[in-house]
Design a protein around this motif. Sequence first.
Motif, short mmCIF file in Angstrom:
data_model
loop_
_atom_site.label_atom_id
_atom_site.label_comp_id
_atom_site.label_asym_id
_atom_site.label_seq_id
_atom_site.Cartn_x
_atom_site.Cartn_y
_atom_site.Cartn_z
N ASN A 131 28.54 28.12 51.18
CA ASN A 131 29.41 27.58 50.14
C ASN A 131 30.86 27.93 50.47
O ASN A 131 31.12 28.85 51.26
N PRO A 132 31.82 27.21 49.89
CA PRO A 132 33.23 27.50 50.19
C PRO A 132 33.62 28.92 49.78
O PRO A 132 33.18 29.42 48.74
N GLY A 133 34.44 29.54 50.59
CA GLY A 133 34.91 30.89 50.29
C GLY A 133 36.31 30.88 49.72
O GLY A 133 36.94 29.82 49.54
N GLN A 134 36.80 32.07 49.43
CA GLN A 134 38.13 32.19 48.83
C GLN A 134 38.76 33.50 49.27
O GLN A 134 38.09 34.53 49.33
N GLN A 135 40.06 33.45 49.58
CA GLN A 135 40.79 34.66 49.97
C GLN A 135 41.75 35.05 48.85
O GLN A 135 42.43 34.19 48.28
N LEU A 136 41.81 36.33 48.57
CA LEU A 136 42.68 36.80 47.48
C LEU A 136 43.03 38.26 47.70
O LEU A 136 42.45 38.95 48.56
N SER A 137 43.95 38.72 46.89
CA SER A 137 44.38 40.13 46.92
C SER A 137 44.44 40.64 45.49
O SER A 137 44.81 39.91 44.56
N ILE A 138 44.10 41.90 45.32
CA ILE A 138 44.20 42.57 44.01
C ILE A 138 45.13 43.75 44.17
O ILE A 138 44.88 44.66 44.96
N HIS A 139 46.22 43.73 43.42
CA HIS A 139 47.22 44.79 43.55
C HIS A 139 46.85 45.98 42.67
O HIS A 139 46.02 45.87 41.74
N ARG A 140 47.49 47.09 42.95
CA ARG A 140 47.11 48.35 42.32
C ARG A 140 47.18 48.28 40.79
O ARG A 140 48.15 47.78 40.21
N GLY A 141 46.09 48.75 40.18
CA GLY A 141 46.01 48.78 38.72
C GLY A 141 45.75 47.45 38.06
O GLY A 141 45.68 47.37 36.83
N GLU A 142 45.59 46.38 38.82
CA GLU A 142 45.42 45.06 38.23
C GLU A 142 43.96 44.61 38.30
O GLU A 142 43.16 45.15 39.07
N SER A 143 43.66 43.62 37.50
CA SER A 143 42.34 42.98 37.54
C SER A 143 42.53 41.48 37.39
O SER A 143 43.51 41.03 36.79
N ASP A 144 41.59 40.75 37.93
CA ASP A 144 41.71 39.29 37.89
C ASP A 144 40.32 38.68 37.86
O ASP A 144 39.38 39.19 38.48
N THR A 145 40.20 37.58 37.13
CA THR A 145 38.95 36.82 37.07
C THR A 145 39.19 35.46 37.67
O THR A 145 40.15 34.77 37.30
N PHE A 146 38.34 35.07 38.59
CA PHE A 146 38.52 33.79 39.27
C PHE A 146 37.16 33.16 39.50
O PHE A 146 36.14 33.85 39.59
N PRO A 147 37.11 31.83 39.60
CA PRO A 147 35.82 31.15 39.82
C PRO A 147 35.53 31.02 41.31
O PRO A 147 36.42 30.75 42.12
N LEU A 148 34.28 31.19 41.64
CA LEU A 148 33.81 31.01 43.02
C LEU A 148 32.74 29.93 43.01
O LEU A 148 31.77 30.00 42.25
N SER A 149 32.91 28.92 43.85
CA SER A 149 32.02 27.76 43.83
C SER A 149 30.67 28.10 44.45
O SER A 149 30.57 28.81 45.45
N TYR A 150 29.64 27.54 43.81
CA TYR A 150 28.29 27.69 44.36
C TYR A 150 27.45 26.47 43.94
O TYR A 150 27.35 26.15 42.77
N ARG A 151 26.89 25.78 44.92
CA ARG A 151 26.03 24.63 44.63
C ARG A 151 24.59 25.12 44.51
O ARG A 151 24.04 25.70 45.46
N CYS A 152 24.00 24.88 43.36
CA CYS A 152 22.67 25.40 43.07
C CYS A 152 21.60 24.34 43.36
O CYS A 152 21.75 23.18 42.99
N HIS A 153 20.52 24.78 44.02
CA HIS A 153 19.43 23.87 44.37
C HIS A 153 18.11 24.29 43.73
O HIS A 153 17.07 23.73 44.08
N GLN A 154 18.15 25.26 42.84
CA GLN A 154 16.91 25.77 42.26
C GLN A 154 17.09 25.97 40.76
O GLN A 154 18.06 26.60 40.34
N ARG A 155 16.17 25.42 39.97
CA ARG A 155 16.26 25.60 38.52
C ARG A 155 15.85 27.02 38.15
O ARG A 155 15.32 27.77 38.97
N GLY A 156 16.06 27.35 36.88
CA GLY A 156 15.75 28.70 36.40
C GLY A 156 17.03 29.43 36.06
O GLY A 156 18.02 28.82 35.63
N TYR A 157 17.01 30.73 36.22
CA TYR A 157 18.24 31.50 36.05
C TYR A 157 19.06 31.41 37.33
O TYR A 157 18.51 31.42 38.43
N LEU A 158 20.35 31.30 37.17
CA LEU A 158 21.24 31.17 38.32
C LEU A 158 21.10 32.38 39.24
O LEU A 158 21.29 33.52 38.83
N SER A 159 20.74 32.10 40.47
CA SER A 159 20.54 33.17 41.45
C SER A 159 21.20 32.77 42.77
O SER A 159 20.55 32.24 43.67
N PRO A 160 22.50 32.99 42.88
CA PRO A 160 23.21 32.51 44.08
C PRO A 160 22.99 33.36 45.32
O PRO A 160 23.53 33.06 46.37
#
Length: 330
Positions: A131-160
């Motif tokens: 699946n496509p990847g992503q490059q990022l940086s987290i600076h000191r003391g910070e936090s960030d939430t970002f989406p990461l793509s994943y194509r699912c081929h199996q029903r049920g609970y999401l298990s990437p």
Amino acid sequence: MARQFAIKRLFGHRWQRWLDRRLPATRTMVLGHRSIFIVPTRIGLLYLALVVLLLVTAINYQNSLIYGMTFWLFSIGLSAMYLTFRNLKGLSISSREAINGHVGQVFDIPLRLAAMPRREHLSLWLQYPDNPGQQLSIHRGESDTFPLSYRCHQRGYLSPGRLLLESRFPLGLFRAWSWIKLDFSTLVYPYPEKSPFVFRSGDGDGELLGATLEVRGEQDFRGLRQYQPGDSMRQIAWKQLARGKGLMTKDFDSDEGASCWLDWANARGDLEPRLSQLCGWVLEAHQLGWQYGLRLPTQELAPAHSEAHLGACLKILALFRLDEATGTRR
């Protein structure tokens, strides 16, 4: 060729079992010595070969300048290894719930990364396999939430699967990485196949296409109108008549109160095709505003129409005989 494939497969299974014992699935992971792996890159191996060559040259010629150069380069290599490892150490990564979806859909999985107060994490690479990847940086003391793509081929609970978190910062001489298995409760519904409705006609064995079993016609009340010959007695506004306001008829938008059963026995194919067909019927019946029930071999939901009912039907379809499907974990 077959033997090589079997050996590769056996090694892969053993590697996964070892990873499962060392790094079990979790909602939040803080990277440390136990979860970070590090090896030299190709450039790092060339760098090491250069240092060894300089060392041999210095020994042969007893040259102090070459000795100095060798130890200086060696210390840079050691520092690069430590800094690469340190770039991941202490980083916290946790999972957030993605929106439920269907098989074949690309999920945007929200991940939260948090850095320690006095440490920053630069040039990180995150990717789920294939699946496509992503490059990022987290600076000191910070936090960030970002989406990461994943194509699912199996029903049920999401298990990437395991998330690859990698860094080659700062010099690219070493590659530090971790395989993180995050836990999710997101549901993956069957692929919704569009096909005509199939209903059984009463107790017989025949089937009706694109029809409903019964029609109630009392859902969306529009207002009152003057009675017209032929109106159903069930739609007469008796209270208005008792008040002396004449004979009035309750008017409804349509007969969207149709009720039907979406039955496993009426779908065709094996397990997954039947579930896809039922999923498509559930979505279409909900969109049409019908009262629909779902009947599976071991479960049944009575006819209703609401968002909660839709979610319950889709959840049953997502988890039905999950153990028969490959790659499921619950």
